[in-house]
Design an enzyme around this catalytic site. Structure first.
Site, PDB file in Angstrom:
ATOM      1  N   GLY A  45       0.829  -1.192   0.000  1.00 22.27           N
ATOM      2  CA  GLY A  45       0.000   0.000   0.000  1.00 22.27           C
ATOM      3  C   GLY A  45       0.865   1.244   0.000  1.00 22.27           C
ATOM      4  CD  GLN A  50       3.317   5.885   2.459  1.00 24.69           C
ATOM      5  OE1 GLN A  50       2.341   5.342   1.965  1.00 24.69           O
ATOM      6  NE2 GLN A  50       4.260   5.195   3.082  1.00 24.69           N
ATOM      7  CB  CYS A  95       4.799   2.512   7.307  1.00 27.42           C
ATOM      8  SG  CYS A  95       4.390   3.989   6.350  1.00 27.42           S
ATOM      9  CG  LEU A  96       6.606   1.067   1.331  1.00 28.38           C
ATOM     10  CD1 LEU A  96       5.943   1.354  -0.011  1.00 28.38           C
ATOM     11  CD2 LEU A  96       7.850   0.207   1.148  1.00 28.38           C
ATOM     12  CG  HIS A 137      -1.016   1.686   7.205  1.00 25.76           C
ATOM     13  ND1 HIS A 137      -0.096   1.303   8.169  1.00 25.76           N
ATOM     14  CD2 HIS A 137      -0.308   2.432   6.311  1.00 25.76           C
ATOM     15  CE1 HIS A 137       1.088   1.809   7.870  1.00 25.76           C
ATOM     16  NE2 HIS A 137       1.002   2.483   6.737  1.00 25.76           N
ATOM     17  CD  GLU A 138      -1.299   2.824   2.609  1.00 33.47           C
ATOM     18  OE1 GLU A 138      -0.887   3.996   2.532  1.00 33.47           O
ATOM     19  OE2 GLU A 138      -0.549   1.849   2.847  1.00 33.47           O
ATOM     20  CG  HIS A 141       0.053   7.221   5.149  1.00 36.19           C
ATOM     21  ND1 HIS A 141       1.207   7.701   5.740  1.00 36.19           N
ATOM     22  CD2 HIS A 141       0.240   5.888   4.998  1.00 36.19           C
ATOM     23  CE1 HIS A 141       2.046   6.685   5.942  1.00 36.19           C
ATOM     24  NE2 HIS A 141       1.482   5.565   5.500  1.00 36.19           N
TER      25      HIS A 141
HETATM   26  C1  QAP Z   1       0.692  -0.543   4.869  1.00 36.67           C
HETATM   27  O1  QAP Z   1       2.810  -1.081   4.153  1.00 36.67           O
HETATM   28  C2  QAP Z   1       0.269  -1.768   5.617  1.00 36.67           C
HETATM   29  O2  QAP Z   1       9.571  -1.517   6.646  1.00 36.67           O
HETATM   30  C3  QAP Z   1       1.531  -0.840   3.666  1.00 36.67           C
HETATM   31  O3  QAP Z   1      11.501  -2.251   4.952  1.00 36.67           O
HETATM   32  C4  QAP Z   1       1.116  -2.413   6.481  1.00 36.67           C
HETATM   33  O4  QAP Z   1       3.528  -1.782   2.183  1.00 36.67           O
HETATM   34  C5  QAP Z   1      -0.980  -2.249   5.463  1.00 36.67           C
HETATM   35  C6  QAP Z   1       7.546  -2.201   3.690  1.00 36.67           C
HETATM   36  C7  QAP Z   1       0.688  -3.537   7.173  1.00 36.67           C
HETATM   37  C8  QAP Z   1      -1.400  -3.350   6.155  1.00 36.67           C
HETATM   38  C9  QAP Z   1      -0.572  -4.003   7.009  1.00 36.67           C
HETATM   39  C10 QAP Z   1       7.888  -1.844   4.970  1.00 36.67           C
HETATM   40  C11 QAP Z   1       8.548  -2.583   2.819  1.00 36.67           C
HETATM   41  C12 QAP Z   1       6.166  -2.155   3.196  1.00 36.67           C
HETATM   42  C13 QAP Z   1       9.216  -1.879   5.385  1.00 36.67           C
HETATM   43  C14 QAP Z   1       3.787  -1.539   3.317  1.00 36.67           C
HETATM   44  C15 QAP Z   1      10.214  -2.245   4.506  1.00 36.67           C
HETATM   45  C16 QAP Z   1       9.879  -2.615   3.216  1.00 36.67           C
HETATM   46  C17 QAP Z   1       5.133  -1.669   3.892  1.00 36.67           C
HETATM   47 CO    CO Z   2       2.307   3.693   5.569  1.00 38.82          CO
END
Ligand code: QAP
Ligand code: CO
Length: 173
Positions: A45, A50, A95-96, A137-138, A141
């Site tokens: 996501g 971001q 989270c990215l 989550h999004e 943001h």
């Molecule tokens: C949000 O998160 C989310 O730390 C999206 O090193 C998270 O795509 C929604 C990511 C959990 C539902 C459940 C995070 C990639 C990606 C990192 C992501 C990383 C590389 C996070």
């Molecule tokens: Co995020």
């Protein structure tokens, strides 16, 4: 469009994103540029804020049972509103914009949203499981809220300490 991921503690992540009023080619260019950056960084996501665009735009691509993310499953969500929510779920989020950190966060189990697609058509979606978590989550943001804001005081302190150390180590190498 050349986009890069904005990382915590950059204050721009705290901006309130603005409603999309024109479903123009500019919006499509942004959406088309967000997709590869999300896929290349192993995301599921991504909100426009971001990548430094304070617009109420987010994309989601939840992996299927085989862990794949075919582009047919891409969701482009613009101007979302939560219309119903129920239950409770705990999920280990990341989270990215907060790389390398994951913590259990409590969310609603099920949410319904109304939103617009890239052409401005109104849609509704009822989500549970990981999709529901990701939507919540999004949408956070869009209000400048990060999942780390939902940690207890002591876990947040632990996070700040670990994160600062990680950023320092990144700089040194
Ligand atoms: C949000 O998160 C989310 O730390 C999206 O090193 C998270 O795509 C929604 C990511 C959990 C539902 C459940 C995070 C990639 C990606 C990192 C992501 C990383 C590389 C996070
Ligand atoms: Co995020």
């Amino acid at each position: 469009m050349n986009l890069s991921i904005v990382e915590y503690p950059d204050k721009s992540l705290r901006k309130i994103s603005q409603e999309v009023k024109e479903f123009s080619s500019e919006l499509h260019i942004l959406l088309d540029a967000m997709y590869p950056i999300m896929m290349n960084t192993n995301g599921i996501g991504l909100a426009a804020i971001q990548v430094a665009h304070a617009l109420r735009v987010l994309i989601l691509n939840i992996p299927n049972e085989d862990g794949e993310q075919p582009k047919e499953n891409l969701l482009e969500i613009i101007n979302p509103h939560i219309t119903a929510k129920s239950g409770e779920a705990l999920y280990q989020e990341g989270c990215l914009s907060v790389p390398q950190f994951y913590e259990d966060i409590k969310r609603f189990e099920t949410v319904s949203i109304s939103y617009q697609d890239r052409d401005g058509n109104t849609k509704v979606l009822e989500a549970d499981g990981l999709l529901s978590i990701a939507i919540q989550h999004e949408i956070d943001h869009l209000e400048g809220v990060l999942f780390i804001d939902k940690l207890s005081y002591s876990r947040r302190k632990k996070f700040e300490k670990e994160y600062k150390r990680m950023k320092k180590e990144q700089k040194e190498s």
